[in-house]
Design a protein around this motif. Structure first.
Motif, mmCIF file in Angstrom:
data_model
loop_
_atom_site.group_PDB
_atom_site.id
_atom_site.type_symbol
_atom_site.label_atom_id
_atom_site.label_comp_id
_atom_site.label_asym_id
_atom_site.label_seq_id
_atom_site.Cartn_x
_atom_site.Cartn_y
_atom_site.Cartn_z
ATOM 1 N N ALA A 7 50.883 35.341 46.026
ATOM 2 C CA ALA A 7 50.134 36.216 46.942
ATOM 3 C C ALA A 7 49.433 37.323 46.165
ATOM 4 O O ALA A 7 48.277 37.664 46.451
ATOM 5 C CB ALA A 7 51.074 36.807 47.992
ATOM 6 N N ALA A 8 50.111 37.885 45.165
ATOM 7 C CA ALA A 8 49.505 38.947 44.356
ATOM 8 C C ALA A 8 48.327 38.401 43.551
ATOM 9 O O ALA A 8 47.291 39.056 43.424
ATOM 10 C CB ALA A 8 50.548 39.569 43.433
ATOM 11 N N ARG A 9 48.477 37.174 43.011
ATOM 12 C CA ARG A 9 47.375 36.566 42.255
ATOM 13 C C ARG A 9 46.181 36.285 43.164
ATOM 14 O O ARG A 9 45.041 36.481 42.774
ATOM 15 C CB ARG A 9 47.857 35.284 41.567
ATOM 16 N N ARG A 10 46.432 35.837 44.400
ATOM 17 C CA ARG A 10 45.332 35.602 45.351
ATOM 18 C C ARG A 10 44.617 36.908 45.675
ATOM 19 O O ARG A 10 43.393 36.961 45.755
ATOM 20 C CB ARG A 10 45.858 34.947 46.626
ATOM 21 N N GLU A 11 45.363 37.979 45.858
ATOM 22 C CA GLU A 11 44.763 39.284 46.163
ATOM 23 C C GLU A 11 43.935 39.779 44.983
ATOM 24 O O GLU A 11 42.840 40.303 45.167
ATOM 25 C CB GLU A 11 45.854 40.290 46.535
ATOM 26 N N GLU A 12 44.432 39.602 43.769
ATOM 27 C CA GLU A 12 43.671 39.993 42.583
ATOM 28 C C GLU A 12 42.371 39.200 42.489
ATOM 29 O O GLU A 12 41.318 39.753 42.188
ATOM 30 C CB GLU A 12 44.504 39.771 41.318
ATOM 31 N N ARG A 14 40.774 37.802 44.970
ATOM 32 C CA ARG A 14 39.893 38.231 46.065
ATOM 33 C C ARG A 14 39.151 39.498 45.678
ATOM 34 O O ARG A 14 37.950 39.623 45.878
ATOM 35 C CB ARG A 14 40.703 38.464 47.343
ATOM 36 N N LEU A 15 39.852 40.441 45.078
ATOM 37 C CA LEU A 15 39.232 41.693 44.671
ATOM 38 C C LEU A 15 38.274 41.507 43.494
ATOM 39 O O LEU A 15 37.272 42.198 43.387
ATOM 40 C CB LEU A 15 40.296 42.735 44.324
ATOM 41 N N ALA A 16 38.579 40.556 42.621
ATOM 42 C CA ALA A 16 37.717 40.318 41.462
ATOM 43 C C ALA A 16 36.326 39.857 41.889
ATOM 44 O O ALA A 16 35.354 40.079 41.179
ATOM 45 C CB ALA A 16 38.354 39.283 40.542
ATOM 46 N N TYR A 17 36.212 39.208 43.044
ATOM 47 C CA TYR A 17 34.922 38.723 43.524
ATOM 48 C C TYR A 17 34.547 39.355 44.858
ATOM 49 O O TYR A 17 34.096 38.694 45.770
ATOM 50 C CB TYR A 17 34.929 37.195 43.611
ATOM 51 N N ASP A 18 34.721 40.645 44.952
ATOM 52 C CA ASP A 18 34.326 41.400 46.135
ATOM 53 C C ASP A 18 32.986 42.071 45.829
ATOM 54 O O ASP A 18 32.922 43.044 45.085
ATOM 55 C CB ASP A 18 35.386 42.448 46.484
ATOM 56 N N ALA A 19 31.908 41.523 46.383
ATOM 57 C CA ALA A 19 30.561 41.987 46.063
ATOM 58 C C ALA A 19 30.325 43.447 46.422
ATOM 59 O O ALA A 19 29.370 44.054 45.948
ATOM 60 C CB ALA A 19 29.528 41.106 46.763
ATOM 61 N N PHE A 20 31.208 44.036 47.232
ATOM 62 C CA PHE A 20 31.058 45.442 47.574
ATOM 63 C C PHE A 20 31.584 46.362 46.476
ATOM 64 O O PHE A 20 31.351 47.566 46.511
ATOM 65 C CB PHE A 20 31.755 45.763 48.898
ATOM 66 N N LEU A 21 32.302 45.797 45.511
ATOM 67 C CA LEU A 21 32.786 46.594 44.385
ATOM 68 C C LEU A 21 31.728 46.595 43.287
ATOM 69 O O LEU A 21 31.164 45.555 42.952
ATOM 70 C CB LEU A 21 34.107 46.024 43.846
ATOM 71 N N GLU A 22 31.472 47.754 42.713
ATOM 72 C CA GLU A 22 30.387 47.907 41.742
ATOM 73 C C GLU A 22 30.527 46.971 40.539
ATOM 74 O O GLU A 22 29.553 46.427 40.046
ATOM 75 C CB GLU A 22 30.324 49.355 41.264
ATOM 76 N N GLU A 23 31.741 46.783 40.064
ATOM 77 C CA GLU A 23 31.950 45.979 38.857
ATOM 78 C C GLU A 23 32.039 44.476 39.118
ATOM 79 O O GLU A 23 32.234 43.690 38.196
ATOM 80 C CB GLU A 23 33.205 46.455 38.115
ATOM 81 N N CYS A 24 31.849 44.052 40.336
ATOM 82 C CA CYS A 24 32.005 42.647 40.697
ATOM 83 C C CYS A 24 30.834 41.802 40.161
ATOM 84 O O CYS A 24 29.667 42.132 40.383
ATOM 85 C CB CYS A 24 32.074 42.501 42.210
ATOM 86 N N PRO A 25 31.138 40.684 39.488
ATOM 87 C CA PRO A 25 30.064 39.820 38.995
ATOM 88 C C PRO A 25 29.260 39.154 40.113
ATOM 89 O O PRO A 25 28.098 38.817 39.911
ATOM 90 C CB PRO A 25 30.795 38.777 38.148
ATOM 91 N N THR A 26 29.841 38.998 41.290
ATOM 92 C CA THR A 26 29.068 38.394 42.375
ATOM 93 C C THR A 26 27.959 39.336 42.840
ATOM 94 O O THR A 26 26.927 38.885 43.324
ATOM 95 C CB THR A 26 29.953 37.995 43.576
ATOM 96 N N GLY A 27 28.159 40.633 42.669
ATOM 97 C CA GLY A 27 27.090 41.587 42.992
ATOM 98 C C GLY A 27 25.868 41.361 42.108
ATOM 99 O O GLY A 27 24.733 41.452 42.567
ATOM 100 N N GLN A 28 26.119 41.051 40.843
ATOM 101 C CA GLN A 28 25.016 40.749 39.926
ATOM 102 C C GLN A 28 24.277 39.486 40.362
ATOM 103 O O GLN A 28 23.046 39.424 40.322
ATOM 104 C CB GLN A 28 25.548 40.577 38.505
#
Length: 138
Positions: A7-12, A14-28
């Motif tokens: 569950a913790a790995r899934r949450e990590e 999910r956060l790694a690809y959250d386009a609303f976060l500035e550092e997210c690669p999906t935002g790029q």
């Protein structure tokens, strides 16, 4: 080394690809595909009869695009795996561009956005005029 739960790995993840976060690669990636020229080039290639177009055909089909912007955008699309470039050694050299499967999957979405813009421009324009008149008198 600490282990984490599934569950913790899934949450990590999910956060790694959250386009609303500035550092997210999906935002790029969202920034890339929302570029005006990307949308028009991908749509043009998706609508082409045999799904490929020559460089000069793309330049004629997309009014206002400079050679520099067309070249830069095609290179970035090729780098991202959305477009393939085929050079045929003739005189003069023939260069064709075609959407990859990945590019075709994006093309359907961008064509829908293009159709939406074409269908709703008059309505949006009317709202702009109303807004501009209201704010000019304030």
């Amino acid at each position: 080394m600490a282990t984490s739960t599934a569950a913790a790995r899934r949450e990590e993840a999910r956060l790694a690809y959250d386009a609303f976060l500035e550092e997210c690669p999906t935002g790029q990636l969202l920034a890339r595909i929302s570029d005006k020229w990307v949308g028009l080039i991908v749509s043009a290639l998706g609508q082409a009869e045999d799904r490929s177009l020559r460089y000069s055909d793309l330049g004629r089909k997309i009014p206002g695009v400079s050679q520099k912007m067309l070249t830069q955008t095609l290179r970035s699309l090729e780098r991202d795996g959305l477009v393939t470039r085929t050079v045929t050694p003739t005189v003069p050299v023939r260069v064709d561009y075609r959407l990859t499967d990945l590019g075709s999957s994006l093309g359907g979405l961008l064509s829908s956005v293009k159709l939406w813009a074409e269908s709703h421009f008059d309505e949006v324009s009317a709202h702009r005029d109303t807004f501009d008149r209201a704010t000019a008198t304030s």
